[in-house]
Scaffold this active site. Structure first.
Site, PDB file in Angstrom:
ATOM      1  N   GLU A   1       3.223   1.767   2.576  1.00 19.40           N
ATOM      2  CA  GLU A   1       4.460   0.722   2.675  1.00 19.40           C
ATOM      3  C   GLU A   1       4.361  -0.387   3.534  1.00 19.40           C
ATOM      4  OE1 GLU A   1       7.674   4.314   2.690  1.00 19.40           O
ATOM      5  OE2 GLU A   1       7.880   3.094   0.501  1.00 19.40           O
TER       6      GLU A   1
ATOM      7  N   ASP B   1       0.699  -1.263  -0.073  1.00 16.18           N
ATOM      8  CA  ASP B   1      -0.015  -0.060   0.132  1.00 16.18           C
ATOM      9  C   ASP B   1       0.823   1.348  -0.117  1.00 16.18           C
ATOM     10  OD1 ASP B   1       0.870  -0.218   2.754  1.00 16.18           O
ATOM     11  OD2 ASP B   1      -0.602   0.899   3.538  1.00 16.18           O
TER      12      ASP B   1
HETATM   13  C1  NOJ Z   1       8.503   3.743   6.728  1.00 14.25           C
HETATM   14  C2  NOJ Z   1       7.363   3.992   5.885  1.00 14.25           C
HETATM   15  O1  NOJ Z   1       7.565   4.821   4.891  1.00 14.25           O
HETATM   16  C3  NOJ Z   1       6.206   4.212   6.767  1.00 14.25           C
HETATM   17  O2  NOJ Z   1       4.983   4.368   6.063  1.00 14.25           O
HETATM   18  C4  NOJ Z   1       5.963   2.984   7.672  1.00 14.25           C
HETATM   19  O3  NOJ Z   1       4.903   3.249   8.527  1.00 14.25           O
HETATM   20  C5  NOJ Z   1       7.066   2.919   8.512  1.00 14.25           C
HETATM   21  N1  NOJ Z   1       8.613   2.705   7.711  1.00 14.25           N
HETATM   22  C6  NOJ Z   1       7.106   1.629   9.520  1.00 14.25           C
HETATM   23  O4  NOJ Z   1       7.052   0.449   8.506  1.00 14.25           O
HETATM   24  C1  NOJ Z   2       6.039   7.364   4.519  1.00 11.62           C
HETATM   25  C2  NOJ Z   2       4.868   7.154   3.927  1.00 11.62           C
HETATM   26  O1  NOJ Z   2       3.824   6.269   4.601  1.00 11.62           O
HETATM   27  C3  NOJ Z   2       4.891   7.098   2.351  1.00 11.62           C
HETATM   28  O2  NOJ Z   2       3.891   7.113   1.772  1.00 11.62           O
HETATM   29  C4  NOJ Z   2       5.866   8.096   1.930  1.00 11.62           C
HETATM   30  O3  NOJ Z   2       5.973   7.452   0.475  1.00 11.62           O
HETATM   31  C5  NOJ Z   2       7.198   7.875   2.525  1.00 11.62           C
HETATM   32  N1  NOJ Z   2       6.982   8.021   3.576  1.00 11.62           N
HETATM   33  C6  NOJ Z   2       8.196   8.832   2.157  1.00 11.62           C
HETATM   34  O4  NOJ Z   2       7.538  10.370   2.118  1.00 11.62           O
END
Ligand code: NOJ
Ligand code: NOJ
Length: 492
Positions: free
Chosen positions: A214, A211
């Site tokens: 991520e 998703d």
């Molecule tokens: C980094 C991701 O970009 C973020 O969306 C996620 O919640 C955390 N890692 C933990 O998996």
């Molecule tokens: C975490 C977010 O969950 C993800 O959607 C995004 O792409 C990365 N950070 C980088 O901003």
């Protein structure tokens, strides 16, 4: 010349404008917030530009944020970059032609963005494929463990690149012909940016993937919405390029996605589900942890905002979207203590059970800037739709909410007509509701205009990656919609 005329025809729908007729009897909108919102907007534009084409990287890269540690966001995410460019397209269109330096800076960046993406599309093919979500600023894929593939990336990218091409055609850029030739090569087996993304989307949409947050594998409303729009525009593009087999194929897959999207609406829960996980019939492959027990996620609103297509389901004016918005609002209100401040609107997080605090998982999630800006943008765009259609249809989702606003009991099925007192009262209300989301962001943001990814749920201080590009992009996009809306009113 002929090409340009045709291109114009095919692409007028790509960049839809919200046009509405003005009326002599223009209602007054009482707002004292214009200057504050305008000031943040100007700062956000400057701060967003700081995150483009970093000095130690290739031109056209977009860093997610400048921080290299705690957290390390010094990468080009395909999604963040596409959404940044989406916001820059709105900015370009909203900038008067006499402000030519801003417009030409944006245009130059578009060309760099295209070249950088041609490059990373190639480097990703040698690694995990087009669903690879993040790249170093030198254009090589990030090869560490990560949630991949993320299939919203190629879809969102193809959408903005087709929109840039459409701009180039409409404005007769000297680069147009060259762009067209290199961006879409009909024959299979050759690679070109748009065509390769479209092929990837059309062949992969039915497969489980990660998703936009991520975190989980499955089938996601957000991702499918972006894939539907990509193939919708892609079919028109293919038609223009006389890629006849592709027209049929993209249309056919687009229709399947459209049908699949219907299964995300859950009338019992009264909201659109964000994700079907691997262990849930009917369409699962990859097992993954069940992240959001409630299945409620602001990703749904983002999916609508980023990938709405005129005349297709799940528009901003679809009652199911309004129902989802209200359910989200109700669920975020009690869980963040900053929401006790009643003069500001409810801050929105990603989803109620979020445990990512901007630095580490297994903590407590916070409200985010970009999701709170999305709540504002949603209300502004809904209002714009009411202006475009010149009516407000009362339905199962909005009946109670609007009854409260008007302090009269409305009935589902009722239609409030353009410029009636009730119609104007609702519009006025929606603008100020939207504004109190924007003010919420200003309240938690730094005085210099910098915006992080999140703000702490208890003490309200900015938290997570400072100057997240997407935070600024989301504020800019919402503000531009607000301007379009305000141009209807007489303000004081
Ligand atoms: C980094 C991701 O970009 C973020 O969306 C996620 O919640 C955390 N890692 C933990 O998996
Ligand atoms: C975490 C977010 O969950 C993800 O959607 C995004 O792409 C990365 N950070 C980088 O901003």
């Amino acid at each position: 010349m002929k090409i340009q005329v045709l291109m114009l025809l095919f692409f007028t729908f790509v960049l839809t404008s919200n046009s509405f007729s003005r009326n002599n009897n223009i209602p007054t909108l009482i707002t004292s917030k214009n200057n504050l919102i305008e000031a943040q907007y100007q700062k956000s534009i400057a701060l967003l530009f700081n995150n483009l084409s970093p000095k130690d990287g290739l031109k056209g890269a977009v860093i997610a944020a400048p921080s290299k540690s705690h957290p390390d966001y010094y990468y080009n995410w395909v999604r963040d970059a596409a959404l940044t460019v989406d916001s820059m397209i709105s900015l370009y269109l909203a900038t008067p032609t006499n402000k030519s330096s801003l417009r030409s800076a944006i245009k130059r960046f578009f060309l760099d963005f295209i070249n950088f993406n041609i490059h990373i599309q190639k480097t990703s093919q040698g690694f995990a494929g087009l669903g690879e979500p993040k790249f170093l600023v030198d254009g090589s894929p990030f090869t560490g463990p990560w949630g991949r593939p993320q299939n919203d990336g190629p879809a969102l990218r193809s959408i903005v690149v087709m929109q840039i091409l459409s701009l180039a055609a409409q404005e007769k850029w000297p680069e147009y012909k060259g762009l067209l030739e290199k961006l879409y090569v009909p024959s299979l087996g050759t690679t070109s940016l748009i065509k390769s993304d479209l092929e990837y989307v059309a062949h992969q949409w039915m497969h489980s993937n990660f998703d936009l947050w991520e975190e989980v594998g499955g089938h996601h409303f957000y991702t499918l919405m972006s894939q539907r729009k990509s193939l919708y525009l892609g079919a028109h593009m293919a038609n223009f390029m006389k890629d006849i087999g592709a027209v049929k194929y993209y249309q056919q897959e687009m229709k399947k996605i459209n049908a699949r999207l219907e299964s995300f609406w859950n009338p019992n829960l009264n909201f659109i589900l964000a994700t079907f996980y691997a262990n849930q019939a009917p369409f699962y492959t990859t097992p993954s942890r069940l992240r959001s027990k409630s299945h409620l996620d602001t990703a749904v609103i983002l999916g609508v905002l980023h990938s709405e297509v005129d005349h297709l389901s799940y528009s901003v004016n679809d009652p199911r979207v309004f129902a989802t918005y209200l359910t989200l609002k109700k669920s975020f209100a009690p869980i963040y203590s900053v929401n006790k401040e009643a003069s500001l609107n409810t801050s929105f997080g990603r989803y109620p059970e979020d445990t990512y605090d901007g630095y580490q998982t297994n903590s407590r999630g916070n409200p985010w800037v970009l999701t709170t800006a999305a709540a504002a943008e949603f209300l502004y765009r809904l209002s714009l739709d009411y202006l475009k259609t010149q009516k407000i249809v009362i339905n199962f989702a909005n009946v109670e909410y609007f009854s409260q606003v008007l302090k009269v009991q409305l009935k589902a099925g009722q239609v409030l007509k353009f410029n009636q007192a009730e119609y104007n009262a609702i519009l006025n209300h929606l603008v100020s509701e939207g504004d109190t989301y924007m003010l919420r962001i200003l309240y938690h943001g730094h005085p210099d205009g910098s915006l992080s990814e999140q703000f702490n749920r208890d003490n309200g201080y900015m938290q997570g990656a400072p100057n997240l590009t997407w935070s600024h992009a989301s504020f800019i996009t919402a503000k531009i919609k607000r301007d379009q809306l305000l141009s209807y009113f007489r303000t004081r």
